[in-house]
Design a protein around this motif. Structure first.
Motif, PDB file in Angstrom:
ATOM      1  N   LEU A  22       0.827  -1.206   0.000  1.00 48.94           N
ATOM      2  CA  LEU A  22       0.000   0.000   0.000  1.00 48.94           C
ATOM      3  C   LEU A  22       0.862   1.257   0.000  1.00 48.94           C
ATOM      4  CD1 LEU A  22      -2.771  -1.054   2.552  1.00 48.94           C
ATOM      5  CD2 LEU A  22      -2.945  -0.968   0.063  1.00 48.94           C
ATOM      6  N   ALA A  23       1.974   1.211   0.740  1.00 44.64           N
ATOM      7  CA  ALA A  23       2.855   2.375   0.780  1.00 44.64           C
ATOM      8  C   ALA A  23       3.536   2.598  -0.562  1.00 44.64           C
ATOM      9  CB  ALA A  23       3.903   2.199   1.878  1.00 44.64           C
ATOM     10  N   GLY A  24       3.782   1.524  -1.307  1.00 43.16           N
ATOM     11  CA  GLY A  24       4.445   1.664  -2.600  1.00 43.16           C
ATOM     12  C   GLY A  24       3.531   2.119  -3.706  1.00 43.16           C
ATOM     13  N   ALA A  25       2.220   2.074  -3.479  1.00 43.48           N
ATOM     14  CA  ALA A  25       1.290   2.513  -4.512  1.00 43.48           C
ATOM     15  C   ALA A  25       1.317   4.033  -4.628  1.00 43.48           C
ATOM     16  CB  ALA A  25      -0.122   2.038  -4.178  1.00 43.48           C
ATOM     17  N   ALA A  26       1.129   4.511  -5.833  1.00 43.17           N
ATOM     18  CA  ALA A  26       1.174   5.958  -6.068  1.00 43.17           C
ATOM     19  C   ALA A  26      -0.080   6.615  -5.504  1.00 43.17           C
ATOM     20  CB  ALA A  26       1.291   6.238  -7.563  1.00 43.17           C
ATOM     21  N   GLY A  27       0.108   7.542  -4.577  1.00 46.30           N
ATOM     22  CA  GLY A  27      -1.017   8.256  -3.986  1.00 46.30           C
ATOM     23  C   GLY A  27      -1.989   7.320  -3.322  1.00 46.30           C
ATOM     24  N   ARG A  28      -3.266   7.512  -3.563  1.00 46.93           N
ATOM     25  CA  ARG A  28      -4.310   6.660  -2.982  1.00 46.93           C
ATOM     26  C   ARG A  28      -4.983   5.811  -4.066  1.00 46.93           C
ATOM     27  NH1 ARG A  28      -5.724   8.807   2.180  1.00 46.93           N
ATOM     28  NH2 ARG A  28      -4.660  10.774   2.596  1.00 46.93           N
ATOM     29  N   ASP A  29      -4.352   5.693  -5.204  1.00 47.50           N
ATOM     30  CA  ASP A  29      -4.937   4.945  -6.316  1.00 47.50           C
ATOM     31  C   ASP A  29      -4.636   3.462  -6.155  1.00 47.50           C
ATOM     32  OD1 ASP A  29      -6.271   4.434  -8.629  1.00 47.50           O
ATOM     33  OD2 ASP A  29      -4.640   5.047  -9.963  1.00 47.50           O
ATOM     34  N   VAL A  30      -5.213   2.812  -5.122  1.00 45.57           N
ATOM     35  CA  VAL A  30      -4.894   1.426  -4.801  1.00 45.57           C
ATOM     36  C   VAL A  30      -6.111   0.771  -4.166  1.00 45.57           C
ATOM     37  CG1 VAL A  30      -3.934   2.090  -2.561  1.00 45.57           C
ATOM     38  CG2 VAL A  30      -3.300  -0.110  -3.565  1.00 45.57           C
ATOM     39  N   THR A  31      -6.275  -0.516  -4.459  1.00 45.60           N
ATOM     40  CA  THR A  31      -7.323  -1.343  -3.862  1.00 45.60           C
ATOM     41  C   THR A  31      -6.658  -2.433  -3.031  1.00 45.60           C
ATOM     42  OG1 THR A  31      -8.787  -0.948  -5.746  1.00 45.60           O
ATOM     43  CG2 THR A  31      -9.311  -2.831  -4.321  1.00 45.60           C
ATOM     44  N   LEU A  32      -7.215  -2.700  -1.861  1.00 49.24           N
ATOM     45  CA  LEU A  32      -6.704  -3.758  -0.987  1.00 49.24           C
ATOM     46  C   LEU A  32      -7.764  -4.839  -0.874  1.00 49.24           C
ATOM     47  CD1 LEU A  32      -4.709  -4.983   1.072  1.00 49.24           C
ATOM     48  CD2 LEU A  32      -5.859  -3.626   2.844  1.00 49.24           C
TER      49      LEU A  32
END
Length: 412
Positions: free
Chosen positions: A96-106
């Motif tokens: 999650l920390a490596g994803a750019a900004g908040r453009d991530v799904t968990l």
């Protein structure tokens, strides 16, 4: 060649031969079974090395099994979604920390394994959460808008809602656990697919009560693939988290803390009782008592048994040394030499009695070991012939005392 009847023991350490060559002899006798075992082991190793190793974990994006999620992960990759598999909480946070900004799904496949503290840290990342079959405790840690209502049978159902993912997918596999939505949450497919806002953080929470639509077995049927892609592919980065039951934030408890307090005293009492029992019932060993053998073994049978042992062990050299030592012992007695006389003295005395060359006699009594059984048989015949010559020579020299030879210098 005659054998001494009084020698019924091991003339040349047959026990040593058996100890040294016993394993080799056993392998030779059972070479067929040993070869079969080796073939089976080699086949097992080859099968293990050549069998393709595939992931078997349920919902794993690398698993091609019916319960795996490789099909969905491959389609997501074709659509440009970067999927990162995580097997620990630290790995999930790192993804999650490596994803750019908040453009991530968990995606969390077993949400009930996470504690409230860990959920707080995941929500603080701002990622959109997708959880599979969460219980009431997990929902209480994430949102105030959802509550479990029960379980429904698996079937293909219409969306029954206006969510973009549901409209794009159309009829899809539903059922499993169902949830009731309130305060801004939306329920689809009879409550088995629900979206709700998180209690804290900007992300959204998507709940799948029927997670089998993500598996390889069901992904290609009806609208399951479209629903999975819209749910997991909303952002360009996806962290696929498979929690490990052993990966916990609870403090490590030593195994001794799990033992009942009475176990130590009980073990001590049982140990003391065992010692008392040994002292009470243990046998007392007295002095050694000689007992006669149950049967009388003839010397000829003993010699034949030793010979078969030598033959089975292929110990031609050891057998030859036994024959030479026995012959030298009898020649010392026949020529009147000291029992401790060396082989050179015996060869010189035998050469004087028989007229044979001393080097030839010495070679016969202490030469090189025979290489095979025919050479061993020839050596035995030569030793027997030498003894006959000695007996004939001593009888002709001193008929009344065949065991003593009188030299000219011994005559007064």
């Amino acid at each position: 060649m005659s054998a001494a009847p009084e020698r019924t023991g091991d003339p040349a350490g047959v026990t040593g031969v058996t100890g040294v060559t016993g394993v080799a002899g056993l392998v030779r006798r059972h070479r067929g079974a040993a070869l079969l075992v080796l073939v089976v082991l080699a086949t097992a190793v080859l099968v293990t090395l050549l069998t393709p190793r595939t992931e078997e974990a349920v919902f794993s994006p690398a698993s091609a099994a019916p319960a795996g999620g490789r099909a969905v992960a491959r389609v997501l990759a074709d659509q440009g979604v970067r999927t990162e598999e995580a097997r620990s909480f630290d790995a999930a946070l790192g993804g999650l920390a490596g994803a750019a900004g908040r453009d991530v799904t968990l995606l969390v496949t077993q949400p009930d394994l996470l504690s409230g503290q860990r959920w707080d840290r995941l929500v603080a990342t701002g990622a959109d959460l997708v959880v599979l079959r969460p219980d009431a405790g997990t929902l209480d840690a994430l949102t105030d808008s959802l509550a479990p209502t029960g379980e429904a049978s698996s079937a293909v159902r219409d969306p029954g809602c206006d969510l973009p993912a549901a409209r794009a997918a159309g009829p899809a596999r539903a059922g499993g656990l169902t949830y009731a939505a309130s305060a801004g949450a939306t329920a689809c497919y009879g409550g088995s697919y629900v979206q709700a806002p998180l209690r804290e953080g900007p992300g959204t929470l998507t709940v799948l009560g029927q997670p089998s639509l993500l598996t390889n077995r069901w992904a290609a049927q009806d609208g399951n693939a479209a629903l999975a892609l819209w749910t997991l592919g909303a952002h360009r980065d996806l962290v696929w988290y498979l929690p490990d039951p052993l990966d916990t934030d609870s403090p490590t408890v030593p195994l001794t803390a799990l033992l009942p307090p009475w176990l130590g005293p009980a073990v001590g009492v049982l140990g003391l009782a065992g010692v008392v029992l040994l002292l009470w019932r243990g046998r007392r060993l007295g002095r050694l008592v000689e007992e006669p053998l149950p049967v009388l073994v003839r010397a000829a049978e003993t010699v034949e048994g030793h010979g078969r042992l030598y033959a089975s062990a292929r110990a031609a050299g050891r057998a030859a040394r036994a024959l030479r030592e026995a012959t030298a012992r009898r020649l010392r007695a026949a020529t009147g030499l000291d029992p401790q006389a060396g082989v050179s003295d015996v060869a010189d005395q035998v050469a004087w009695v028989t007229g044979r060359p001393a080097p030839a006699v010495r070679e016969l009594l202490a030469g090189a070991d025979p290489r095979d059984d025919p050479a061993l048989v020839r050596l035995a015949l030569d030793l027997d012939a030498l003894e006959r010559d000695v007996r004939a020579g001593t009888a002709a020299t001193h008929p009344t005392h065949p065991s003593r030879t009188t030299r000219p210098e011994d005559t007064p």
